[in-house]
Design a protein around this motif. Structure first.
Motif, short mmCIF file in Angstrom:
data_model
loop_
_atom_site.label_atom_id
_atom_site.label_comp_id
_atom_site.label_asym_id
_atom_site.label_seq_id
_atom_site.Cartn_x
_atom_site.Cartn_y
_atom_site.Cartn_z
N VAL A 184 0.83 -1.21 0.00
CA VAL A 184 0.00 0.00 0.00
C VAL A 184 0.86 1.26 0.00
O VAL A 184 0.66 2.18 -0.80
N PHE A 185 1.84 1.32 0.88
CA PHE A 185 2.69 2.51 0.97
C PHE A 185 3.49 2.72 -0.30
O PHE A 185 3.62 3.85 -0.78
N ASP A 186 4.03 1.64 -0.87
CA ASP A 186 4.81 1.79 -2.10
C ASP A 186 3.93 2.21 -3.26
O ASP A 186 4.35 2.98 -4.13
N ALA A 187 2.71 1.71 -3.30
CA ALA A 187 1.78 2.13 -4.35
C ALA A 187 1.48 3.62 -4.25
O ALA A 187 1.41 4.33 -5.26
N LEU A 188 1.33 4.12 -3.03
CA LEU A 188 1.05 5.53 -2.84
C LEU A 188 2.29 6.39 -3.12
O LEU A 188 2.18 7.50 -3.63
N ARG A 189 3.46 5.89 -2.79
CA ARG A 189 4.69 6.63 -3.08
C ARG A 189 4.82 6.91 -4.58
O ARG A 189 5.27 7.97 -4.98
N HIS A 190 4.43 5.92 -5.38
CA HIS A 190 4.63 6.01 -6.84
C HIS A 190 3.29 6.06 -7.59
O HIS A 190 3.23 5.65 -8.75
N LYS A 191 2.29 6.58 -6.92
CA LYS A 191 0.93 6.54 -7.48
C LYS A 191 0.86 7.16 -8.88
O LYS A 191 0.24 6.60 -9.78
N ALA A 213 7.54 10.51 -19.62
CA ALA A 213 6.58 11.05 -18.65
C ALA A 213 6.86 12.52 -18.39
O ALA A 213 8.03 12.93 -18.29
N PRO A 214 5.83 13.34 -18.26
CA PRO A 214 6.03 14.73 -17.84
C PRO A 214 6.76 14.78 -16.50
O PRO A 214 6.70 13.83 -15.70
N ASP A 215 7.46 15.87 -16.24
CA ASP A 215 8.30 15.95 -15.04
C ASP A 215 7.53 15.67 -13.76
O ASP A 215 8.01 14.96 -12.88
N ALA A 216 6.34 16.25 -13.60
CA ALA A 216 5.57 16.06 -12.37
C ALA A 216 5.24 14.59 -12.17
O ALA A 216 5.26 14.08 -11.03
N ILE A 217 4.93 13.87 -13.25
CA ILE A 217 4.60 12.45 -13.15
C ILE A 217 5.85 11.64 -12.85
O ILE A 217 5.84 10.75 -11.99
N ALA A 218 6.95 11.95 -13.53
CA ALA A 218 8.21 11.25 -13.26
C ALA A 218 8.66 11.44 -11.82
O ALA A 218 9.25 10.55 -11.22
N ALA A 219 8.37 12.61 -11.26
CA ALA A 219 8.77 12.93 -9.89
C ALA A 219 7.75 12.47 -8.85
O ALA A 219 8.03 12.54 -7.65
#
Length: 430
Positions: free
Chosen positions: A50-57, A118-124
């Motif tokens: 769950v936490f890893d999914a949210l980190r890289h959502k 990926a756009p910067d915001a998505i990559a980050a």
């Protein structure tokens, strides 16, 4: 439980977090209470998913072209945990509690990198509405810093020098994979582990119960060092919370002088009493906002430490759900609150004394902009260099990469391997 059932559980929890905008810890706790058959190992693995999914959502959703709870959980297991498609299909076929079989579109997304960048915001993995402010604060390093904030955090500890040296704690915890922190001379670290692995429960250790060490991120330890509290001084920890920095300041002052610990939220302050007793900190007076006042301290403090309430953008590694719940209104509310806190705290600094302003945020509006606006409002104060204070407190250590022209310091996970933490020092001149 088998991995298929664990993935299904992670999907259920992620759906609860998304649909009801609940803190992830609450959703995980409720799931555990409703599924008593799940052992501690199962709950650890589900929590990690769950936490890893949210980190890289955001980046996972972009790769999958689907940001649903199911897509995020599947991608976390197959891609981030590097289990691969074949293993994912195997665990899903081998468990009647697993999610439905993969669609062809899901299989393709899990095996074929997207051709477009990926756009910067998505990559980050930074909320798109926040990206302009995030990028303005971190410049060319913004994407790398966002990615660092999306990684798992270590467990950092501070050796409590009122009771034990760092070497003593290292020896007592030799059965744990510990190392010294790079900057703090009192810090110890357990590096994060990948995938389903669990970290040690250091609070169950005898040394913790004896007060030999406290849990405290290295950035927070550095903040206390930069504040430069000296034995015999009068210090006010104005936003003391649970007391982490109060304890660090008490150790630096060798239990000499006086620290006043205050927070306007008595619930945040509640844990401090037990922590003070365990640590052997005897020079701390807790001022309960319900029963005590601070009027007698006005104009009397050598140091006022303000760890201001903030958006918490610097601690996304530890609270990944908070970045997706953050809103423009919440940011605006925090900025207003910080200004009020600064003005209130300034009353207690004596002529010649100093005020240290800190946040666990990386945003300029909460940091550099906030302290510069304060200096414009209150002519009694003048800027001092937090960078110079850092150099004096940590001789021989490299200067952080993010130092503003005014000398404000920003610690970040990509540059200092810490939480994101802002530090500024001002002094009362009249």
């Amino acid at each position: 439980m088998k991995d298929g059932g664990r993935i299904a559980a992670a999907i259920e929890v992620l759906g609860e977090v998304e649909s009801r905008r609940r803190p992830v810890q609450d959703a995980l706790k409720d799931w555990g209470n409703a599924h008593r058959f799940a052992g501690s190992g199962d709950r650890t693995i589900i929590g990690n998913l769950v936490f890893d999914a949210l980190r890289h959502k955001q980046s996972l959703g972009w790769q999958m072209q689907d940001s649903s709870a199911r897509a995020l959980a599947l991608a976390t297991y197959a891609l981030n945990w590097q289990q691969g498609l074949a293993r994912l299909e195997e665990v899903m076929a081998d468990d009647r509690h697993a999610p439905e079989a993969l669609s062809e579109a899901e299989k393709a997304a899990l095996t074929t990198p997207r051709a477009d960048a990926a756009p910067d915001a998505i990559a980050a993995d930074v909320p798109e509405w926040l990206w302009p402010a995030f990028a303005a604060a971190l410049g060319d390093n913004a994407v790398a810093e966002g990615q660092a904030l999306a990684r798992r955090a270590p467990i950092d500890m501070r050796a409590n020098t009122l009771k034990a040296s760092r070497d003593k704690v290292l020896k007592r915890l030799a059965h744990i994979e510990l190392k010294e922190t790079a900057l703090s001379p009192f810090g110890l670290r357990v590096e994060p582990k990948p995938g389903a692995a669990r970290l040690p429960h250091v609070q169950a250790e005898e040394g913790y119960r004896k007060g030999w060490f406290e849990l405290q991120d290295e950035a927070s330890q550095i903040a206390a060092l930069v504040a430069g509290a000296k034995p015999g001084e009068q210090v006010l920890d104005f936003c003391a919370g649970g007391g982490g920095k109060t304890l660090a300041l008490a150790a630096l002052m060798e239990n000499r002088g006086q620290i006043y610990a205050y927070d306007n939220d008595r619930l945040r302050l509640a844990p401090i009493h037990e922590r003070l007793a365990r640590a052997g900190a005897r020079n701390v007076q807790v001022r309960d906002p319900r029963t005590g006042t601070l009027e007698d301290l006005e104009g009397q403090m050598d140091l006022v430490f303000v760890d201001a309430p903030c958006t918490g953008t610097g601690v996304w590694r530890r609270r990944p759900d908070s970045k997706w719940r953050l809103s423009e209104k919440a940011l605006a509310d925090r900025i207003e609150e910080q200004a009020r806190v600064l003005d209130a705290a300034a009353r207690f600094v004596k002529p010649g004394g100093r005020l240290v302003y800190a946040t666990c945020s990386i945003l300029d509006a909460e940091n550099r902009g906030q302290i510069e606006a304060f200096l414009a409002r209150d002519a009694r104060f003048a800027r001092r260099s937090a960078a110079s204070a850092f150099a004096a407190a940590l001789p021989g250590k490299p200067m952080p990469a993010h130092v503003s022209p005014e000398g404000h310091v920003l610690l970040t996970p990509a540059s200092t391997d810490t939480d994101g933490f802002f530090l500024s020092v001002v002094a009362r001149t009249v």
